[in-house]
Design an enzyme around this catalytic site. Structure first.
Site: not given
Ligand code: NAD
Ligand code: TYD
Length: 364
Positions: A68, A144-146, A169, A173
């Site tokens: 962790d 993240t852009d969020e 979330y 972040k």
């Molecule tokens: P994910 O949820 O797929 O993976 C997260 C990983 O972190 C997992 O392997 C989990 O086991 C590990 N983890 C969670 N809590 C932990 C802890 N306390 N200690 C050690 N490991 C831990 O996420 P992702 O989509 O790969 O996102 C990765 C990063 O990119 C994140 O910081 C997220 O905010 C950022 N991000 C994601 C997106 C997207 O579209 N997925 C876009 C922009 C930024």
């Molecule tokens: P998501 O993949 O959860 O990414 P984020 O909310 O971080 O952008 O969702 C992408 C978009 O899709 C978001 O506007 C929510 C919508 N969404 C649905 O309409 N149905 C679904 O079942 C999920 C998971 C997301």
């Protein structure tokens, strides 16, 4: 250019992290160092995503550590054990819907975990004499852009857009981002940060929109669209995100931050229609039947309307550009899910079924 040798990747068993490790070891000849993957293997982490990497590079250039990021003693010991000079911090709780139903884990990992890593890096990288840090170190934070909130019909997020996070979330972040920049400013810790738009690609956990929809189509299940389906996201293929991260890590000055985006905005419902075409063709499904599975469901609480990233800074200053367009990226992604049924089965455990029931049961 920085030379990064012993790289601690946090969250490397998750979606973007595992693709980053693969990108560095398989496609980045200018990286010759070692990677340590620290991951707690939460529901979102899957060691199987890197099984082949482990058998090819394990014990030489790739090391997995199960733990962790909030565990200070463990994190400190890894800095010593592997002589860590670089941290790339992906680990996070990453799903907005889960943060609405259970925010506590988000504060722990995204805030306390980020703090723990930063503070361990600060202690490990101090110069023996004086108050400074070693010259050859870097803490890169994945944002993240969020964190910028929600846009109306016009405008884009730039690096100077004020933070306005609106879900647990994005708020957690944002707190992590602020700590990273504060450690850079206050202590002079060498930090860089990127804030990226929505990613898609292989190995994404099927709670997120694109893999959820692909798998539901293959199983003939309803395709749940939140609200009116007109929310907009800016989509980027995961490998393009990772090439941007690597570019920043190598070339950017310390203390800098860059936005990363796909310049690829889609309304959810239009994206779904496009995806239905790709999946139906590759899997040989009846497209009209799949279309008839679209089901509008109750909206997400506080659902951000539009995200759109201005990534002109990284394009201009570091000469990065995306290389995969949406049609190609979606086609590759669908092909990957069709070819990797074992991976899909392995993650759809009881926990996943319980999540589906909890999230979608409440939306009926
Ligand atoms: P994910 O949820 O797929 O993976 C997260 C990983 O972190 C997992 O392997 C989990 O086991 C590990 N983890 C969670 N809590 C932990 C802890 N306390 N200690 C050690 N490991 C831990 O996420 P992702 O989509 O790969 O996102 C990765 C990063 O990119 C994140 O910081 C997220 O905010 C950022 N991000 C994601 C997106 C997207 O579209 N997925 C876009 C922009 C930024
Ligand atoms: P998501 O993949 O959860 O990414 P984020 O909310 O971080 O952008 O969702 C992408 C978009 O899709 C978001 O506007 C929510 C919508 N969404 C649905 O309409 N149905 C679904 O079942 C999920 C998971 C997301």
């Amino acid at each position: 250019m920085r030379s990064l040798k012993n790289v601690l990747v946090t969250g490397g068993a998750g979606f973007i992290g595992c693709n980053f490790i693969r990108f560095l070891l398989e496609k980045t000849p200018d990286f010759t160092g070692r990677i340590v993957n620290l991951d707690a293997l939460t529901y979102a982490g899957n060691a199987a995503s890197l099984a082949d990497i482990d058998s090819r590079f394990g014990g030489r250039r790739y090391f997995f550590e199960h733990g962790d990021i909030c565990d200070r003693a463990l994190v400190e010991s890894l800095f010593v054990k592997y002589g860590i000079d670089t941290v790339v911090h992906f680990a996070a709780e990453s799903h907005v819907d889960r943060s609405i139903l259970g925010p506590e884990a988000f504060v722990k990992t995204n805030v306390v975990g980020t703090f723990t890593l930063l503070d361990a890096a600060r202690a490990a990288w101090k110069e023996d004499s004086g108050g400074g840090f070693r010259q050859d170190v870097l803490f890169h934070h994945i944002g993240t852009d969020e964190v910028y909130g929600s846009l109306g019909e016009a405008g884009f997020f730039t690096e100077s857009t004020p933070y306005d996070p609106r879900s647990p979330y994005s708020a957690s972040k944002a707190a992590g981002d602020h700590l990273v920049m504060a450690y850079g400013h206050t202590y002079g810790l060498p930090v860089t940060m990127t804030n990226c738009s929505n990613n898609y690609g292989p190995c994404q956990f099927p709670e997120k929109l694109i893999p959820l929809m692909i798998l539901n189509m293959l199983e003939g299940k309803p395709l749940p669209v939140y609200g009116d389906g007109k929310n907009i996201r800016d989509w980027l293929f995961v490998e393009d995100h990772n090439s941007a991260v690597w570019t920043v890590m190598r070339k950017s000055a310390s203390g800098e931050r860059y936005n990363i985006g796909g310049e690829n905005e889609w309304e959810n419902i239009r994206l779904l229609e496009f995806l239905i075409g790709v999946v139906s063709e590759q899997a040989g499904l009846d497209i009209e039947k799949v279309r008839s599975s679209i089901t509008y469901v109750k909206d997400r609480l506080g659902h951000d309307r539009r995200y759109a990233v201005d990534c002109s800074k990284i394009k201009r200053e570091l000469c990065w550009k995306r290389s995969v367009d949406f049609a190609e990226g979606l086609s590759k992604t669908v092909a990957w899910y069709l070819a990797n049924t074992q991976w899909v089965d392995s993650i759809r455990s009881g926990e996943y079924q319980r999540w589906v029931e909890k999230n979608y049961g409440e939306r009926r």
